[in-house]
Write a protein that holds these residues in place. Structure first.
Motif, PDB file in Angstrom:
ATOM      1  N   LYS A 119       0.807  -1.213   0.000  1.00 16.35           N
ATOM      2  CA  LYS A 119       0.000   0.000   0.000  1.00 16.35           C
ATOM      3  C   LYS A 119       0.847   1.274   0.000  1.00 16.35           C
ATOM      4  O   LYS A 119       0.469   2.279  -0.619  1.00 16.35           O
ATOM      5  N   ARG A 120       1.985   1.232   0.702  1.00 19.93           N
ATOM      6  CA  ARG A 120       2.768   2.450   0.874  1.00 19.93           C
ATOM      7  C   ARG A 120       3.899   2.594  -0.133  1.00 19.93           C
ATOM      8  O   ARG A 120       4.407   3.694  -0.346  1.00 19.93           O
ATOM      9  N   ILE A 121       4.323   1.483  -0.730  1.00 22.53           N
ATOM     10  CA  ILE A 121       5.443   1.536  -1.679  1.00 22.53           C
ATOM     11  C   ILE A 121       4.976   1.121  -3.076  1.00 22.53           C
ATOM     12  O   ILE A 121       5.179   1.839  -4.044  1.00 22.53           O
ATOM     13  N   GLY A 122       4.364  -0.051  -3.147  1.00 26.51           N
ATOM     14  CA  GLY A 122       3.934  -0.578  -4.441  1.00 26.51           C
ATOM     15  C   GLY A 122       4.961  -1.538  -4.993  1.00 26.51           C
ATOM     16  O   GLY A 122       6.152  -1.219  -5.073  1.00 26.51           O
ATOM     17  N   VAL A 123       4.494  -2.714  -5.377  1.00 27.01           N
ATOM     18  CA  VAL A 123       5.394  -3.770  -5.820  1.00 27.01           C
ATOM     19  C   VAL A 123       6.172  -3.368  -7.066  1.00 27.01           C
ATOM     20  O   VAL A 123       7.358  -3.692  -7.221  1.00 27.01           O
ATOM     21  N   ASP A 124       5.541  -2.645  -7.972  1.00 30.27           N
ATOM     22  CA  ASP A 124       6.186  -2.313  -9.245  1.00 30.27           C
ATOM     23  C   ASP A 124       7.444  -1.469  -9.071  1.00 30.27           C
ATOM     24  O   ASP A 124       8.301  -1.452  -9.957  1.00 30.27           O
ATOM     25  N   ASP A 125       7.551  -0.764  -7.931  1.00 27.18           N
ATOM     26  CA  ASP A 125       8.710   0.090  -7.698  1.00 27.18           C
ATOM     27  C   ASP A 125       9.733  -0.532  -6.746  1.00 27.18           C
ATOM     28  O   ASP A 125      10.806   0.036  -6.535  1.00 27.18           O
ATOM     29  N   LEU A 126       9.415  -1.675  -6.138  1.00 21.98           N
ATOM     30  CA  LEU A 126      10.243  -2.212  -5.054  1.00 21.98           C
ATOM     31  C   LEU A 126      11.352  -3.109  -5.603  1.00 21.98           C
ATOM     32  O   LEU A 126      11.091  -4.175  -6.162  1.00 21.98           O
ATOM     33  N   ALA A 127      12.600  -2.678  -5.415  1.00 20.08           N
ATOM     34  CA  ALA A 127      13.749  -3.457  -5.869  1.00 20.08           C
ATOM     35  C   ALA A 127      14.145  -4.516  -4.860  1.00 20.08           C
ATOM     36  O   ALA A 127      14.485  -5.640  -5.233  1.00 20.08           O
ATOM     37  N   ALA A 128      14.136  -4.183  -3.554  1.00 17.63           N
ATOM     38  CA  ALA A 128      14.704  -5.094  -2.563  1.00 17.63           C
ATOM     39  C   ALA A 128      14.102  -4.868  -1.183  1.00 17.63           C
ATOM     40  O   ALA A 128      13.672  -3.756  -0.844  1.00 17.63           O
ATOM     41  N   ILE A 129      14.116  -5.934  -0.408  1.00 15.07           N
ATOM     42  CA  ILE A 129      13.871  -5.887   1.035  1.00 15.07           C
ATOM     43  C   ILE A 129      15.168  -6.321   1.693  1.00 15.07           C
ATOM     44  O   ILE A 129      15.747  -7.353   1.333  1.00 15.07           O
TER      45      ILE A 129
END
Length: 449
Positions: A216-226
């Motif tokens: 909700k706060r970041i969005g999967v499409d923009d997330l490179a890494a955890i």
């Protein structure tokens, strides 16, 4: 008192204090420090070291102190390990530097092979060597961004990843690590983690909360890494609830998000396994090592899936001193020493001894709210009796009391209410029991006030 003298000390001998702590020579050096060293370089215990061996450090006044911090997890196999010293000394006599990206050398390759063999996962891996843990974090983020083509990075609440421009943005605590150093690097998000002592959530529940935030706060499409420390270090040795990390990994794997395990403090036998991830069923895409990797020499590594590690173009990764041949020789010696298998059993023994003694203290002192950790990575969280309100200040008070009696302890926790134990793996049960007794004395003094 020299290191040679300390080698002849009986194994279960306790600290030997010739002066008050800090002694006169340490106080003189501390005054010189104030005039010559930047104020921002903190000093927890103004005791200046002359030599060290095994679990001991010997200060300039001749006091022998028991080191239960190991340079915050660096000298895991003991100060002055012969195998490490001999390997580094031999390399010093051959050559000290060429720069691996110009004229390479075999040691770098050998260490990369060892790291590939020991890190979790049976897939093909490659390694890139740098100087420090913060450098490893920065380069892991670079690699993950290049591989995914995405920009955002998620770090967990209570995390600590370093003091560089990027890693400051990834840390939970701005004070003191980021005060006045902004603006911070963009596209870094801190997300809820698993903290069973305070949140009471199961691993599945905590993972669902983290994942909801990510979506909700970041969005999967923009997330490179955890990025996650399997057991959070500076945050207070926070051990996640069972199932938390595997649930995050499963979610990330399905969405092409790179999972980075910051094993800088938890890795290399500290928790009784090669890597802390093994306790939680976590198989990261990238694993970061530093601290214990070279027995005290500056060295760190990023090891991971070959297809991710190869994302950067030639020349995109490097550094003048990364993979220094002397540090690499020490790193190979550390991994070979650990490969004997002895140290893993010692980590388990230390964990059992600490847990047994700390459990007994907790029965007498309700200020000990929780005891947690794995192997030789244990901690106590101090809280107001009958609640989980942090007892800020007590940890520092206990550490100060112990230091004056010859035992070096390190505090931790986002609220400064945790004492963490990172003893060398050559520390004996009797030495640990002596330290626990001192902690009991300090708690008794606190209770009497």
């Amino acid at each position: 008192m020299s290191a040679a003298t300390i080698r002849r000390v009986e194994p279960d001998a306790g600290p030997a204090l010739l002066t008050e702590i800090p002694g006169p020579k340490s106080r003189e050096l501390h005054a010189r420090r104030a005039a010559a060293v930047a104020r921002g370089v903190n000093c927890l215990v103004p005791v200046y070291i002359d030599s060290a061996i095994g679990p001991w450090v010997i200060d300039v006044d001749g006091n022998r102190l028991l080191d239960l911090g190991s340079g915050i997890g660096v000298t895991t196999i003991g100060h002055g390990n012969d195998r490490v010293i001999e390997a580094a000394s031999a390399q010093l006599r051959r050559f000290t530097h060429t720069l691996f990206t110009v004229t390479p050398y075999e040691g770098y390759i050998r260490l990369a092979e060892l790291l590939a063999a020991k890190t979790p996962g049976d897939f093909v891996k490659k390694t890139f060597l740098v100087n420090s843990g913060a450098e490893a974090v920065e380069n892991a983020v670079k690699i993950a961004r290049r591989h995914t083509g995405r920009r955002a990075v998620a770090a967990l609440d209570h995390a600590f990843h370093g003091r560089t421009s990027l890693t400051m943005a990834m840390n939970h605590s701005t004070v003191p690590y980021g005060v006045g150093f902004g603006p911070f690097a963009p596209d870094v998000y801190r997300v809820p983690n698993s903290y069973p002592y305070r949140d009471g959530l199961s691993g599945a529940e905590a993972a669902a909360r983290t994942i909801a935030y990510l979506e909700k706060r970041i969005g999967v499409d923009d997330l490179a890494a955890i990025i996650a420390e399997p057991i959070q270090g500076e945050g207070g040795f926070l051990v996640p609830a069972p199932g938390y990390l595997p649930a995050l990994q499963a979610w990330a794997n399905e969405r092409g998000v790179v999972v980075i395990a910051d094993e800088i403090q938890t890795g290399l036998a500290r928790t009784g396994t090669w890597f802390g991830s093994e306790h939680f069923g976590l198989v990261p895409d990238l694993v970061l090592t530093a601290k214990a990797l070279a027995g005290g020499l500056p060295l760190a590594g990023i090891t991971g899936r070959a297809e991710i590690m190869d994302a950067a173009d030639p020349g995109g990764l490097g550094g003048t001193f990364g993979g220094n041949p002397v540090a690499v020789a020490a790193g190979i010696a550390v991994l070979e020493e650990l490969g004997t298998g002895h140290y893993f059993a010692e980590a388990d023994r230390i964990g059992q001894t600490l847990r047994r003694g700390l459990d007994e203290l907790a029965l007498r002192y309700p200020e000990i709210g929780e005891i947690r950790g794995h192997g030789a990575m244990q901690a106590i969280e101090l809280s107001e009796p009958g609640s989980r309100i942090p007892l800020t200040g007590l940890a520092a008070e206990i550490a100060g009391y112990a230091a004056k009696r010859g035992v070096l302890l390190i505090t931790a926790g986002s609220d400064g209410n945790v004492i963490r134990f990172l003893p060398t793996l050559v520390t004996t049960d009797a030495q640990l029991e002596f330290a626990i007794e001192l902690i009991g004395e300090a708690l008794a003094l606190h209770a009497d006030r």
